[in-house]
Design a protein around this motif. Structure first.
Motif, short mmCIF file in Angstrom:
data_model
loop_
_atom_site.label_atom_id
_atom_site.label_comp_id
_atom_site.label_asym_id
_atom_site.label_seq_id
_atom_site.Cartn_x
_atom_site.Cartn_y
_atom_site.Cartn_z
N ARG A 102 0.73 3.98 -3.02
CA ARG A 102 0.45 5.40 -2.77
C ARG A 102 1.56 6.27 -3.36
NH1 ARG A 102 -1.45 3.41 2.06
NH2 ARG A 102 0.53 3.74 3.10
N ALA B 33 -4.09 6.84 -9.56
CA ALA B 33 -5.42 7.19 -9.07
C ALA B 33 -5.99 6.01 -8.28
CB ALA B 33 -6.34 7.54 -10.24
N GLU B 34 -6.76 6.30 -7.27
CA GLU B 34 -7.41 5.29 -6.43
C GLU B 34 -6.44 4.24 -5.89
OE1 GLU B 34 -11.75 4.43 -7.45
OE2 GLU B 34 -10.76 4.47 -9.42
N ASP C 133 -5.79 -3.22 -3.61
CA ASP C 133 -6.70 -4.37 -3.48
C ASP C 133 -6.64 -5.25 -4.72
OD1 ASP C 133 -7.50 -3.50 -0.97
OD2 ASP C 133 -9.36 -2.58 -1.69
N THR C 134 -6.60 -4.63 -5.89
CA THR C 134 -6.53 -5.39 -7.15
C THR C 134 -5.24 -6.19 -7.21
OG1 THR C 134 -7.86 -3.70 -8.25
CG2 THR C 134 -6.60 -5.21 -9.66
N ARG D 97 0.82 -1.21 0.00
CA ARG D 97 0.00 0.00 0.00
C ARG D 97 0.86 1.26 0.00
NH1 ARG D 97 -4.97 -1.67 -0.05
NH2 ARG D 97 -5.41 -3.78 0.63
N GLU E 109 -6.05 2.75 -3.08
CA GLU E 109 -6.58 1.62 -2.30
C GLU E 109 -7.16 0.55 -3.22
OE1 GLU E 109 -6.17 0.93 0.98
OE2 GLU E 109 -4.86 2.68 0.89
N VAL E 110 -7.85 0.98 -4.27
CA VAL E 110 -8.42 0.02 -5.23
C VAL E 110 -7.30 -0.69 -5.99
CG1 VAL E 110 -9.85 -0.21 -7.31
CG2 VAL E 110 -10.58 1.29 -5.44
N VAL E 111 -6.27 0.04 -6.35
CA VAL E 111 -5.13 -0.56 -7.05
C VAL E 111 -4.45 -1.59 -6.14
CG1 VAL E 111 -2.83 -0.11 -8.01
CG2 VAL E 111 -4.77 1.37 -8.62
#
Length: 185
Positions: A135, A140-141, A147-148, A131, A143-145
């Protein structure tokens, strides 16, 4: 004259036996008796070094996870893109024993509190690194990246049991990398 015993080597052999048994038959098969049998020794030899089954599990898993973390740290330190290096390290072909050990650990952790605690510690380390690197990538995004990437890594590790060729695995990673808007590693 008393026999000289290399205590560090004996303890390493005990933990090696735990890892071998877990990789071959799962953590449920890891008992003091099974470790002694694997070593060709008595149970008292094992309990001299590690008195309880939970201690056997903790010691062996902690050592294996420390080895894996050290490998990842070296990979990230040597790479121009530490995020790419971390993800590639996680899905690298580590061999059957490591794959089987991880699968056994994941299966046993929900019912073995000692294993759950060690796995939780490793997962916290992984999450902090993944994470943080996502960051810092500026994507962009984040947290979604992240998680993916977690889902992709889990899937590719599991696919490693199905003889997914390294070149094909790398193509999958590159496709995901590009889709997530990350700079190619």
């Amino acid at each position: 004259m008393p026999r000289q015993v290399d205590h560090a080597a004996r303890l390493a052999a005990v933990t090696d036996a735990v890892v071998a048994i877990a990789a071959e038959r799962g953590f449920a098969a890891v008992t003091i008796r099974a470790v002694a049998d694997h070593l060709g020794a008595s149970t008292s030899v094992v309990t001299h070094y590690v008195p309880h089954r939970d201690d056997l599990l903790r010691l062996a898993v902690r050592r294996e996870l420390a080895v894996r973390r050290a490998q990842a740290e070296r990979a990230m330190a040597a790479a121009p893109d530490p995020l790419w290096a971390l993800v590639r390290w996680a899905v690298a072909d580590t061999g059957d024993r490591v794959h089987r050990f991880w699968l056994s650990l994941l299966i046993a952790a929900p019912t073995e509190p000692v294993l759950r605690a060690e796995l939780d510690g490793f997962n916290a380390w992984w999450d902090d690194h993944l994470r943080g690197l996502v960051r810092r990538s500026g994507v962009a995004e984040p947290e979604v990246v992240a998680d993916t990437l977690d889902v992709v890594v889990d899937g590719l590790v599991t696919a490693g049991f199905e003889d997914l060729a390294p070149a094909r695995r790398d193509r999958v990673l590159i496709r995901v990398w590009n889709a997530l808007g990350l700079a190619a590693g």
